[in-house]
Design a protein around this motif. Structure first.
Motif, PDB file in Angstrom:
ATOM      1  N   LYS A  57       1.057  -1.537  -0.209  1.00 43.23           N
ATOM      2  CA  LYS A  57      -0.011  -0.380  -0.503  1.00 43.23           C
ATOM      3  C   LYS A  57       0.716   0.795   0.018  1.00 43.23           C
ATOM      4  O   LYS A  57       0.353   2.186  -0.721  1.00 43.23           O
ATOM      5  CB  LYS A  57      -1.023  -0.224   1.284  1.00 43.23           C
ATOM      6  CG  LYS A  57      -2.012   1.335   1.509  1.00 43.23           C
ATOM      7  CD  LYS A  57      -2.885   1.263   2.271  1.00 43.23           C
ATOM      8  CE  LYS A  57      -4.160   2.656   2.542  1.00 43.23           C
ATOM      9  NZ  LYS A  57      -5.020   2.325   3.938  1.00 43.23           N
ATOM     10  N   THR A  58       1.993   1.193   0.778  1.00 42.99           N
ATOM     11  CA  THR A  58       2.805   2.496   0.322  1.00 42.99           C
ATOM     12  C   THR A  58       3.401   2.461  -0.693  1.00 42.99           C
ATOM     13  O   THR A  58       3.791   3.754  -1.196  1.00 42.99           O
ATOM     14  CB  THR A  58       3.577   2.457   1.679  1.00 42.99           C
ATOM     15  OG1 THR A  58       3.044   2.519   3.532  1.00 42.99           O
ATOM     16  CG2 THR A  58       4.606   3.207   2.077  1.00 42.99           C
ATOM     17  N   MET A  61       1.334   4.109  -2.834  1.00 44.14           N
ATOM     18  CA  MET A  61       0.877   5.645  -2.968  1.00 44.14           C
ATOM     19  C   MET A  61       1.916   6.653  -3.068  1.00 44.14           C
ATOM     20  O   MET A  61       2.105   7.695  -3.759  1.00 44.14           O
ATOM     21  CB  MET A  61       0.605   5.684  -1.283  1.00 44.14           C
ATOM     22  CG  MET A  61      -0.626   5.485  -0.743  1.00 44.14           C
ATOM     23  SD  MET A  61      -0.953   4.895   1.008  1.00 44.14           S
ATOM     24  CE  MET A  61      -1.744   7.143   0.854  1.00 44.14           C
ATOM     25  N   VAL A  88      -4.884   0.561  -1.301  1.00 44.02           N
ATOM     26  CA  VAL A  88      -5.479   2.480  -0.812  1.00 44.02           C
ATOM     27  C   VAL A  88      -6.558   2.823  -1.425  1.00 44.02           C
ATOM     28  O   VAL A  88      -7.129   2.473  -2.495  1.00 44.02           O
ATOM     29  CB  VAL A  88      -4.653   2.966  -2.752  1.00 44.02           C
ATOM     30  CG1 VAL A  88      -4.593   4.651  -2.684  1.00 44.02           C
ATOM     31  CG2 VAL A  88      -3.102   2.490  -2.083  1.00 44.02           C
ATOM     32  N   SER A  89      -7.620   3.114  -0.674  1.00 42.05           N
ATOM     33  CA  SER A  89      -8.979   4.109  -0.943  1.00 42.05           C
ATOM     34  C   SER A  89      -9.261   4.875  -1.998  1.00 42.05           C
ATOM     35  O   SER A  89      -7.787   5.714  -1.964  1.00 42.05           O
ATOM     36  CB  SER A  89      -9.216   3.797   0.275  1.00 42.05           C
ATOM     37  OG  SER A  89      -8.759   5.258   1.003  1.00 42.05           O
ATOM     38  N   ASP A  92      -7.821   8.290   0.176  1.00 47.02           N
ATOM     39  CA  ASP A  92      -6.277   8.186  -0.456  1.00 47.02           C
ATOM     40  C   ASP A  92      -5.540   9.261  -1.231  1.00 47.02           C
ATOM     41  O   ASP A  92      -4.786   9.566  -1.615  1.00 47.02           O
ATOM     42  CB  ASP A  92      -5.649   7.268  -0.406  1.00 47.02           C
ATOM     43  CG  ASP A  92      -5.177   6.497   1.096  1.00 47.02           C
ATOM     44  OD1 ASP A  92      -5.816   6.933   2.203  1.00 47.02           O
ATOM     45  OD2 ASP A  92      -5.564   4.533   1.154  1.00 47.02           O
ATOM     46  N   GLU A  95      -6.402  12.398  -1.478  1.00 49.59           N
ATOM     47  CA  GLU A  95      -5.015  13.373  -0.864  1.00 49.59           C
ATOM     48  C   GLU A  95      -3.712  13.338  -1.358  1.00 49.59           C
ATOM     49  O   GLU A  95      -3.513  14.085  -1.125  1.00 49.59           O
ATOM     50  CB  GLU A  95      -5.299  12.650   0.909  1.00 49.59           C
ATOM     51  CG  GLU A  95      -6.515  12.545   1.420  1.00 49.59           C
ATOM     52  CD  GLU A  95      -6.614  14.295   1.262  1.00 49.59           C
ATOM     53  OE1 GLU A  95      -5.934  15.342   1.961  1.00 49.59           O
ATOM     54  OE2 GLU A  95      -8.248  14.632   1.517  1.00 49.59           O
TER      55      GLU A  95
END
Length: 131
Positions: A57-58, A61, A88-89, A92, A95
């Motif tokens: 996930k990181t 992003m 990841v939504s 997210d 943002e």
């Protein structure tokens, strides 16, 4: 080429981007592009994505922010889908692209929001939901 790193790269690449995507990319490789596919698979996916120090996930992003800043719309589409697979939504994503607006500029953010909207609509349509 390290066979174990390459194998791990194929596995991770398929898990994040989908087996069909990876199969098509590798099948489309010719004498000119095969070395690039091998490099991406072994080093990008096997050696870097295969490290355990950051979550998928990181990494997703980070990729979204960097690819947005680099203005690579084709890769952004691909990695948006992978990011959703990695947890990841949509919030997210919003943002991340707002952060891109401040640190990399409005044009990069505007294009990224547009591409994300298109990807979200395509995924909703594929799932049989209206966008």
């Amino acid at each position: 080429m390290d066979p174990e790193t390459y194998r791990r790269g194929v596995e991770l690449r398929s898990a994040v981007l989908g087996e069909e995507h990876v199969r098509k990319a590798m099948a489309a490789a010719d004498d000119f592009t095969k070395p690039l596919q091998d490099l991406v698979t072994e080093y990008c996916w096997g050696a870097v994505w295969g490290r355990e120090e950051l979550s998928r996930k990181t990494r997703s992003m980070l990729n979204l922010a960097m690819i947005a800043v680099l203005n690579r719309p084709h890769e952004l589409r691909t990695h948006l889908k992978g990011a959703l697979t990695n947890g990841v939504s949509r919030e997210d994503v919003r943002e991340i692209f707002l952060q891109v607006a401040i640190y990399a500029g409005m044009p990069a953010a505007v294009d990224s929001f547009r591409i994300a909207g298109e990807v979200f609509a395509e995924l909703e349509e594929a799932a049989g939901r209206p966008s």
